[in-house]
Design a protein around this motif. Sequence first.
Motif, PDB file in Angstrom:
ATOM      1  N   ASN A 271       0.844  -1.195   0.000  1.00  0.00           N
ATOM      2  CA  ASN A 271       0.000   0.000   0.000  1.00  0.00           C
ATOM      3  C   ASN A 271       0.880   1.246   0.000  1.00  0.00           C
ATOM      4  N   VAL A 274      -0.513   4.733   1.394  1.00  0.00           N
ATOM      5  CA  VAL A 274      -1.210   4.602   2.661  1.00  0.00           C
ATOM      6  C   VAL A 274      -1.555   5.983   3.223  1.00  0.00           C
ATOM      7  N   LYS A 275      -2.735   6.110   3.797  1.00  0.00           N
ATOM      8  CA  LYS A 275      -3.163   7.364   4.399  1.00  0.00           C
ATOM      9  C   LYS A 275      -2.653   7.437   5.843  1.00  0.00           C
ATOM     10  N   ILE A 277      -4.128   8.248   8.474  1.00  0.00           N
ATOM     11  CA  ILE A 277      -5.102   7.747   9.439  1.00  0.00           C
ATOM     12  C   ILE A 277      -5.064   6.232   9.579  1.00  0.00           C
ATOM     13  N   ASP A 278      -4.571   5.538   8.530  1.00  0.00           N
ATOM     14  CA  ASP A 278      -4.503   4.071   8.572  1.00  0.00           C
ATOM     15  C   ASP A 278      -3.146   3.552   9.040  1.00  0.00           C
ATOM     16  N   HIS A 280      -1.507   3.568  11.846  1.00  0.00           N
ATOM     17  CA  HIS A 280      -1.378   2.855  13.121  1.00  0.00           C
ATOM     18  C   HIS A 280      -1.835   1.401  13.012  1.00  0.00           C
ATOM     19  N   LEU A 281      -2.788   1.121  12.102  1.00  0.00           N
ATOM     20  CA  LEU A 281      -3.254  -0.258  11.919  1.00  0.00           C
ATOM     21  C   LEU A 281      -2.136  -1.135  11.361  1.00  0.00           C
ATOM     22  N   TYR A 282      -1.449  -0.609  10.343  1.00  0.00           N
ATOM     23  CA  TYR A 282      -0.331  -1.347   9.764  1.00  0.00           C
ATOM     24  C   TYR A 282       0.813  -1.476  10.776  1.00  0.00           C
ATOM     25  N   GLU A 309       0.244   6.163  16.139  1.00  0.00           N
ATOM     26  CA  GLU A 309      -1.156   6.372  16.523  1.00  0.00           C
ATOM     27  C   GLU A 309      -1.499   7.861  16.650  1.00  0.00           C
TER      28      GLU A 309
END
Length: 611
Positions: A271, A274-275, A277-278, A280-282, A309
């Motif tokens: 990705n 990647v944004k 906002i996303d 922290h998930l990765y 985060e």
Amino acid sequence: MEELDGEPAVTLIPGVNSKKKQICFDWGPGEMLVCETSFNKEEKSEKVSSCPFIYIIRKDVDVYSQILRKLFNESHGIFVGLQRIEEELTGKSRKAQLVGVSKNYRSVIRACMEEMHQAAIAAKDPASSRQFSSQVSILSAMELIWNLCEILFIEVAPAGPLLLHLLDWVRLHVCEVDSLSADVLGSENPSKHESFWNLPGNTQTLTELELKWQHWREECERHLQDGTFAASPRLESLCKIMLGDEATLLEQKALLSNWYHFLVTRLLYSNPTVKPIDLHLYAQSSLDMFLGGESSPEPLDNILMAAFEFDIHQVIKECSIALSNWWFVAHLTDLLDHCRLLQAHNLYFGSNMREFLLLEYASGLFAHHSLWQLGVDYFDSCPELGRVSLELHLERIPLNTEQKALKVLRICEQRQMTEQVRSICKILAMKAVRNNRLGSALSWSIRAKDAAFATLVSDRFLRDYCERGCFSELELIDNLGPAMMLSDRLTFLGKYREFHRMYGEKRFRDAASLLLSLMTSQIAPRSFWMTLLTDALPLLEQKQVIFSAEQTYALMRCLEDLTSARPECGEPDAQRLQDDDVETTKVEMLRLALARNLARAIIREGSLEGS
């Protein structure tokens, strides 16, 4: 509910047995004194061997490191410059300035880290080498965290450029990538190099990557399905890596130095746009996959995760716990505050987070014999509690030398700290008196505007004059000017010196008038009257009449007041009898001289009236 901090680390003091002996301690501004007491907790009569030492426990030991002092000095200039950034600047111009400041801070950290690394290599004993190497690791972690915060909070990189910044971040902190690339590309046949397959490198721009990325995926998926690379496991693994296959990436875990290296590699191929906002998930999934439940996250991992985060306050909190001094969190928080990211976060005890951390850092600097001067600017930048904290710390600075005292005094005077100025001047005046440096003592008491102490020093001058027959520090007394009005005794000292100057210039009438006014105006201390009357003797014996009849009568009254007011003492000893004989002789000489002068003055004044 606020998260509770963990228990603080236990500091063991060698030689102190806290199980058998009671420990006493006393807090100082930057350190604590610890020692054993004679009190026995078990209340038994037998004596227990005790530790005969007093230990000093410092909370900011890093200020005593010669190399880290360079970090503190260099960053101080950057900090002061940051406070002067125009608030009116907005948009790109302000952001560019703040990014520049952040890079300057990082360059200072890296320079200090390089110097510490050289010190570790040059160290002659293993213990020193380990200590320097430990500091290198800490500085490296600090620069790693700061760089990530710069990307996420200051640059605020959007989707797309974000990954390019993260690639640079990893490349900067995982040194093997650049060195391996140079080795492989510099060889005669790069594809035959032993590290060729260990380096899936990327030198394309993001635009090129975005245009080709979808094509890569389609091509790679088709080749995998067709089994094109079935005969070449390495090519097949490379094809899966380009598809961002997590299992294949983890198979190359040995080539990935840490989980955030794995994270950026994973994003690059799965990705690339990647944004934020996303992110922290990765980051969380990459950490979990990389550790695989085999170990727990380290403090550095927690700090980086908090940054991914976008939890600024947690980053600052974790850094405050993990790092050994306040330098990092104080400067990073100040920079983020200038980015207007901490405006709404106030602490319950009256100060915001930025000010609290700057106050703690400045307090640590004041524990050092020279770095305290840097701390002044940090206190100045704290609008709520900075001034009162600076006043308290300045009062505790040991004034070992006059040069140091002058520095402290200048700081206080520039900030109109009147009480501190008076206190410092009085301390220096007292030291000067103890060392019998009366001129310096008088200067400091005048500067402190301390009338009582100026009177004390003036009395010492007068006493010295009585003993030696001359004044010391003539230049100072001659140039008192308006300062002599500070106290009556100082006024008398200045005027009495003026009398001697007039007498030396043969201005006898002016000198006589001044001498008489000193006595009749009650400025002269009564204990000094006999000295003044004795000084009048040469003027009374001049061929020319100096004192008028009225002035002579005034001198006679003063002499009679002085002799009649002397108390009767008990049984006199030999020394007192001798002193009394001297005084009696003086009085008789004065009475005779005054009588003769009165007669001469009456004759002179009568003849003048007749003419």
